[in-house]
Design an enzyme around this catalytic site. Structure first.
Site, PDB file in Angstrom:
ATOM      1  N   HIS A 121       0.860  -1.197   0.000  1.00  0.00           N
ATOM      2  CA  HIS A 121       0.000   0.000   0.000  1.00  0.00           C
ATOM      3  C   HIS A 121       0.897   1.249   0.000  1.00  0.00           C
ATOM      4  O   HIS A 121       0.747   2.156   0.830  1.00  0.00           O
ATOM      5  CB  HIS A 121      -0.932  -0.008   1.220  1.00  0.00           C
ATOM      6  CG  HIS A 121      -2.000  -1.044   1.130  1.00  0.00           C
ATOM      7  ND1 HIS A 121      -3.300  -0.775   0.784  1.00  0.00           N
ATOM      8  CD2 HIS A 121      -1.944  -2.385   1.300  1.00  0.00           C
ATOM      9  CE1 HIS A 121      -4.006  -1.891   0.774  1.00  0.00           C
ATOM     10  NE2 HIS A 121      -3.202  -2.893   1.083  1.00  0.00           N
ATOM     11  N   TYR A 151       4.409  -4.794   9.965  1.00  0.00           N
ATOM     12  CA  TYR A 151       4.196  -3.358   9.799  1.00  0.00           C
ATOM     13  C   TYR A 151       5.333  -2.585  10.491  1.00  0.00           C
ATOM     14  O   TYR A 151       5.829  -1.596   9.975  1.00  0.00           O
ATOM     15  CB  TYR A 151       2.822  -2.939  10.350  1.00  0.00           C
ATOM     16  CG  TYR A 151       1.680  -3.359   9.437  1.00  0.00           C
ATOM     17  CD1 TYR A 151       1.677  -4.624   8.846  1.00  0.00           C
ATOM     18  CD2 TYR A 151       0.634  -2.516   9.123  1.00  0.00           C
ATOM     19  CE1 TYR A 151       0.661  -5.033   8.000  1.00  0.00           C
ATOM     20  CE2 TYR A 151      -0.393  -2.911   8.270  1.00  0.00           C
ATOM     21  CZ  TYR A 151      -0.370  -4.174   7.718  1.00  0.00           C
ATOM     22  OH  TYR A 151      -1.366  -4.574   6.867  1.00  0.00           O
TER      23      TYR A 151
HETATM   24  C1  HEM Z   1       0.412 -11.670   5.894  1.00  0.00           C
HETATM   25  C2  HEM Z   1      -0.420 -10.649   5.830  1.00  0.00           C
HETATM   26  C3  HEM Z   1      -0.026  -9.240   5.566  1.00  0.00           C
HETATM   27  C4  HEM Z   1       1.217  -8.664   5.442  1.00  0.00           C
HETATM   28  C5  HEM Z   1       2.568  -9.364   5.528  1.00  0.00           C
HETATM   29  C6  HEM Z   1       1.018  -7.257   5.198  1.00  0.00           C
HETATM   30  C7  HEM Z   1       2.034  -6.339   5.037  1.00  0.00           C
HETATM   31  C8  HEM Z   1       1.871  -4.972   4.980  1.00  0.00           C
HETATM   32  C9  HEM Z   1       2.927  -3.997   5.098  1.00  0.00           C
HETATM   33  C10 HEM Z   1       4.399  -4.337   5.262  1.00  0.00           C
HETATM   34  C11 HEM Z   1       2.366  -2.771   5.036  1.00  0.00           C
HETATM   35  C12 HEM Z   1       3.070  -1.424   5.158  1.00  0.00           C
HETATM   36  C13 HEM Z   1       3.093  -1.029   6.645  1.00  0.00           C
HETATM   37  C14 HEM Z   1       3.765   0.287   6.950  1.00  0.00           C
HETATM   38  O1  HEM Z   1       4.852   0.563   6.439  1.00  0.00           O
HETATM   39  O2  HEM Z   1       3.189   1.072   7.735  1.00  0.00           O
HETATM   40  C15 HEM Z   1       0.943  -2.945   4.864  1.00  0.00           C
HETATM   41  C16 HEM Z   1       0.016  -1.932   4.747  1.00  0.00           C
HETATM   42  C17 HEM Z   1      -1.336  -2.133   4.610  1.00  0.00           C
HETATM   43  N1  HEM Z   1      -2.011  -3.336   4.632  1.00  0.00           N
HETATM   44 FE1  HEM Z   1      -1.182  -5.145   4.939  1.00  0.00          FE
HETATM   45  N2  HEM Z   1      -0.328  -6.978   5.181  1.00  0.00           N
HETATM   46  C18 HEM Z   1      -0.997  -8.162   5.400  1.00  0.00           C
HETATM   47  C19 HEM Z   1      -2.353  -8.341   5.468  1.00  0.00           C
HETATM   48  C20 HEM Z   1      -3.280  -7.358   5.248  1.00  0.00           C
HETATM   49  C21 HEM Z   1      -4.699  -7.550   5.325  1.00  0.00           C
HETATM   50  C22 HEM Z   1      -5.421  -8.852   5.677  1.00  0.00           C
HETATM   51  C23 HEM Z   1      -5.267  -6.349   5.038  1.00  0.00           C
HETATM   52  C24 HEM Z   1      -6.736  -6.079   4.999  1.00  0.00           C
HETATM   53  C25 HEM Z   1      -7.391  -5.392   5.890  1.00  0.00           C
HETATM   54  C26 HEM Z   1      -4.203  -5.382   4.798  1.00  0.00           C
HETATM   55  C27 HEM Z   1      -4.357  -4.047   4.488  1.00  0.00           C
HETATM   56  C28 HEM Z   1      -3.338  -3.106   4.476  1.00  0.00           C
HETATM   57  C29 HEM Z   1      -3.561  -1.679   4.318  1.00  0.00           C
HETATM   58  C30 HEM Z   1      -4.888  -0.964   4.061  1.00  0.00           C
HETATM   59  C31 HEM Z   1      -2.301  -1.080   4.421  1.00  0.00           C
HETATM   60  C32 HEM Z   1      -1.985   0.423   4.362  1.00  0.00           C
HETATM   61  C33 HEM Z   1      -2.010   0.962   5.779  1.00  0.00           C
HETATM   62  C34 HEM Z   1      -1.696   2.440   5.837  1.00  0.00           C
HETATM   63  O3  HEM Z   1      -2.363   3.199   5.122  1.00  0.00           O
HETATM   64  O4  HEM Z   1      -0.800   2.836   6.592  1.00  0.00           O
HETATM   65  N3  HEM Z   1      -3.012  -6.038   4.935  1.00  0.00           N
HETATM   66  N4  HEM Z   1       0.662  -4.293   4.832  1.00  0.00           N
END
Ligand code: HEM
Length: 330
Positions: free
Chosen positions: A53, A319
């Site tokens: 994202h 995260y």
């Molecule tokens: C194994 C599962 C997952 C991994 C490894 C993962 C990994 C990541 C990482 C590394 C980030 C960036 C975090 C940052 O730098 O602040 C991120 C952001 C995000 N992820 Fe995931 N994620 C996973 C599952 C999910 C799921 C299930 C959702 C659904 C709700 C999701 C929705 C998001 C969203 C919306 C963001 C952006 C958050 C923001 O705006 O700061 N992710 N994810």
């Protein structure tokens, strides 16, 4: 009120994800560092950006709880007092330069600034289920994809590996396929996917899911119309829309019943489950992203506990790892 560290301790998650309890044996063997390395292999390292994202847009917002959730939870943001919030909308891609049209799932992450200090987050996306049931499945699918793209795995082997996960990924792939380009970030329905546990003043625990319903209704574009838009049309559109009239979302809380899975983000609950309208989030104005903003979905306050969903619990460390890398200028 807990800080994030205290929260994790309160939920029995005192250290790394390996120490999470109440889940089956093979969970959490995957390290957060490996998951973030693998995300970096998808489109390369984009210094300073989130590892998933990557491109996003922040707004200042206000949440007015309806009071209807108060009998079920002592959580400060779900009582009756108005709560300040920060919202970050995003495209799901690991590549910040990818056009809005080309990252089909969109994210909406809400950080509630709690009245006594501290914060809690609700992180949603435009599909109702995730494609992997465990961190291990997630890793196997991602490494297979990356290795195949890099020519390091024969296609037949890749197909064999994906076939192993087809059952769990099916609903998510179908939902992704059905997605149409949004007319606006403010006209999507966002699902927080995982189960959380509401805890009331008597200590009674109820499994729930959270959903954000756009007051403008769901509005989409044809591929043809979306293709004619600038790459960042969703950000521009929202900026203009907020100037004209602040858009809003209703927070639905969906209550699980006996037998509804709490540990499987690839499964939906039946559609007839009781829902309550817990309040309204109004998007007020665009803001620059606050330094160090992290939308950790495991940061929960008193009155909310984490479920035994292994993906939810795994997200905390990934995260944090992503934040560490992006704030270090990598
Ligand atoms: C194994 C599962 C997952 C991994 C490894 C993962 C990994 C990541 C990482 C590394 C980030 C960036 C975090 C940052 O730098 O602040 C991120 C952001 C995000 N992820 Fe995931 N994620 C996973 C599952 C999910 C799921 C299930 C959702 C659904 C709700 C999701 C929705 C998001 C969203 C919306 C963001 C952006 C958050 C923001 O705006 O700061 N992710 N994810």
């Amino acid at each position: 009120m807990f800080s994030e560290t205290e929260n994790h301790q309160a939920n029995g998650l005192s250290g790394g994800a390996n120490e999470a309890s109440g889940t089956s044996d093979s969970l959490y063997v995957t390290a957060a560092e490996e998951a973030v390395d693998e995300l970096e292999h998808v489109s390369g390292v984009h210094p300073g950006y989130r590892r998933a994202h990557a491109r996003g847009f922040c707004c200042r917002a206000s949440f007015l709880p309806s009071g209807k959730a108060a009998p079920y939870t002592t959580a400060a943001h779900l009582q009756e007092r108005e709560i300040k919030a920060i919202v970050r909308f995003s495209g799901s891609s690991t590549d910040p330069a990818l056009a809005d049209l080309l990252s089909p799932a969109k994210g909406m992450a809400v950080q509630f600034l709690l009245p006594e200090g501290g914060h809690t987050n609700m992180v949603g996306v435009t599909v109702p289920v995730f494609f992997a049931r465990t961190p291990e499945s997630f890793m196997e699918m991602l490494t297979t994809l990356n290795r195949t793209k890099a020519g390091k795995m024969p296609k037949a082997e890749a197909l064999r590996r994906f076939a192993r996960h087809f059952g769990e990924s099916r609903q998510s792939l179908l939902a992704l396929k059905r997605l149409k380009p949004p007319a606006s970030y403010a006209t999507n329905l966002y699902y927080c996917i995982h189960v959380y546990i509401l805890v009331d003043s008597e200590g009674r625990r109820r499994p729930v899911k959270f959903e954000w319903i756009p007051d403008l209704g769901v509005q989409t574009l044809s591929i043809h119309d979306a293709a004619a838009m600038p790459d960042d049309y969703l950000e521009r559109e929202l900026e203009l829309r907020m100037l004209a009239h602040p858009p809003s979302f209703k927070l639905n809380i969906v209550f699980g019943e006996e037998g509804d899975p709490t540990n499987d983000p690839t499964k939906r609950w039946p559609s007839d489950r009781k829902r309550i309208d817990a309040g309204r989030l109004v998007l007020l104005e665009p803001i620059a992203e606050p330094p160090g903003l992290i939308m950790d979905p495991t940061a929960v306050p008193d009155g909310i506990a984490l479920s035994d969903d292994p993906i939810l619990n795994f997200r905390r460390d990934t995260y944090a790892e992503s934040l560490k890398r992006r704030s270090g200028g990598h």
